[in-house]
Design a protein around this motif. Structure first.
Motif, short mmCIF file in Angstrom:
data_model
loop_
_atom_site.label_atom_id
_atom_site.label_comp_id
_atom_site.label_asym_id
_atom_site.label_seq_id
_atom_site.Cartn_x
_atom_site.Cartn_y
_atom_site.Cartn_z
N ARG A 413 0.82 -1.23 0.00
CA ARG A 413 0.00 0.00 0.00
C ARG A 413 0.85 1.27 0.00
N GLU A 414 2.13 1.17 0.44
CA GLU A 414 2.98 2.38 0.46
C GLU A 414 3.11 2.93 -0.97
N GLU A 417 -0.13 4.45 -1.95
CA GLU A 417 -0.33 5.71 -1.23
C GLU A 417 0.48 6.84 -1.87
#
Ligand code: SAM
Ligand code: SF4
Length: 451
Positions: A413-414, A417
């Motif tokens: 998810r980084e 994001e």
């Protein structure tokens, strides 16, 4: 009804591969985002050689970006039943498949499967079923939709099911289905007859006219597509384009989606190898020609295709892909084994697919806003053509991504994001401040926020 197929035969009969200056002219016309006449689409489909393929794909990437921005819509199929009274020679669900392990989900089981998909992040799901009066009839589809809508947070159900009458389409529509999807398989009547020997589906004209009935019944959005490999792809791809044009002339909206399914091996199928194989290069060309010829349609590439090709398709016109799919009823809980419709080419789950899309510089979208805001059919097309949708849709895609990252907490998810923040920074237009405010609302726990 069949007249548009005569136009297809004429266009192909007269079409030659374009010279390089003719190709430039056709591609520059496509750059105006108004689609292409059938004669030009036919010439693109006749084009061969790496240089022509690259030029066609590059222009399709440009047109995709102009119409849909960086967005790539992700969705999943939910297979309800593999009972079937037809005998399509290429399908694992066919009636004569004696080794099939049959399964039809009860509405409760369908709800369980939908909950699994929703927890993974899918709020738009397409229900899929074999054709069977008891296990996939209209009453069953209505009951299943009602249960899923009332007991899960899935926001929109689409459906790929057998053609029905106008009256039954009306009932399906009132159950809250969004897109009605049905593939013609092949538009070539003689081949169609051989491949669909018995059952209701053997009626070529009833299938060819299915979208007229769906649109007449109030389905604003319909999804079409031939199953590539059954007949000469030039004929079938051009026929799909002509089909969309015919629907637009009659009902005011082009096909909402054109899918690009290609034949896969299936357990218990009689036809195992494509009678007319389509190479990966030709597959990309078809994706690109759909994009150039019907620029506002979603072009959908499923998990039938291998990973690398799917990524290439995102760079030559595709705007929607499925992810983490199972084609066996009940397949998402990994417990009971039933027969799948065909073997998959790409088994990457949603988090991996979304991360790859972000790494490609594109924007993974799980958006359902159009259906929540009543933008369908000719309303949608008008907004898309005016260019007004781009800002709204990118904002909605970003909101859906934010919600996904918070709720599903997916692996990788980084990267997503970082991509979300970059798209937000680069977001231009009057909505920007309001969009940031809505992002905050999602961070504070509100859901289903959209424009
Ligand atoms: N039974 C309905 C019908 O045939 O229209 C609806 C759903 S059917 C399960 C969905 C689609 O799967 C078919 O329309 C066909 O194009 C595709 N399909 C069937 N067998 C396939 C295979 N072996 N490889 C790839 N796609 C296949
Ligand atoms: Fe049945 Fe559809 Fe498979 Fe044909 S393609 S056998 S109609 S499930």
């Amino acid at each position: 009804m069949e007249n548009f197929l005569r136009d297809v035969e004429d266009a192909l009969g007269n079409a030659e591969a374009p010279s390089s200056s003719e190709l430039d002219d056709i591609l520059s016309l496509a750059g105006e985002l108004k689609g292409l006449p059938l004669s030009d689409a036919a010439r693109l489909l006749m084009a061969g050689g790496e240089d022509a393929l690259r030029a066609i794909c590059d222009k399709a990437a440009e047109v995709k970006s102009a119409v849909f921005g960086p967005r790539v819509v992700l969705f999943a199929p939910l297979y309800l039943s593999n009972y079937c009274s037809n005998d399509c020679l290429y399908c694992g669900f066919r009636k004569s498949n004696a080794i099939a392990r049959r399964k039809a989900l009860s509405p409760d089981e369908a709800v369980e499967q939908a909950k699994i998909l929703s927890r993974l992040g899918f709020k738009r799901i397409i229900l899929v079923a074999g054709e069977h009066p008891r296990y996939s009839g209209v009453d069953y589809l209505i009951k299943t939709a009602k249960e899923i809508y009332s007991r899960t947070d899935v926001r929109i159900l689409h459906v790929n099911s057998a053609p029905v009458s106008v009256e039954d389409f009306r009932r399906l529509k009132s159950a809250g289905y969004g897109v009605y999807q049905c593939f013609q398989e092949t538009y070539h009547k003689d081949s169609y007859k051989v491949l669909h020997p018995t059952g209701k589906k053997s009626d070529f004209l009833y299938r060819l006219s299915v979208m007229d009935r769906a649109l007449e019944a109030g389905f604003g959005d319909v999804g079409i597509g031939p199953l590539l490999g059954l007949y000469d792809y030039r004929y079938d791809a051009l026929a799909a384009i002509a089909h969309s044009k015919r629907l637009e002339a009659k009902f005011g909206a082009c096909a909402h989606t054109i899918s690009v399914p290609r034949l896969r091996p299936a357990e218990g199928a009689e036809v195992k190898d494509a009678p007319y194989p389509v190479s990966d290069g030709d597959f990309r060309k078809i994706v690109a020609v759909y994009r150039l010829s019907v620029p506002q349609a979603g072009v959908v590439v499923s998990t039938r295709e291998p990973a690398k090709l799917r990524e290439q398709c995102l760079m030559c016109g595709a705007s929607q892909i499925s992810a983490g799919s199972s084609t066996e009823p009940g397949g998402y809980d990994g417990r009971e084994k039933s027969t799948s419709q065909f073997y998959l080419g790409d088994i990457r789950p949603l988090p991996e697919m979304a991360r790859v899309i972000a790494e490609m510089g594109l924007l993974p979208s799980l958006c359902t806003a159009c259906y929540r805001s009543g933008r369908q059919g000719s309303n949608y097309l008008r907004a898309a053509r005016s260019g007004n949708l781009d800002e709204l849709c990118t904002a909605n895609a970003l909101l859906s991504l934010k919600e996904y990252l918070l709720d599903a907490r997916p692996e990788g998810r980084e990267i997503m994001e970082a991509s979300l923040n970059r798209f937000l920074d680069e977001f231009k237009g009057p909505l920007k401040e309001d969009l940031k405010r809505r992002m905050e609302m999602i961070a504070n726990g509100e859901r289903d926020i959209h424009y």
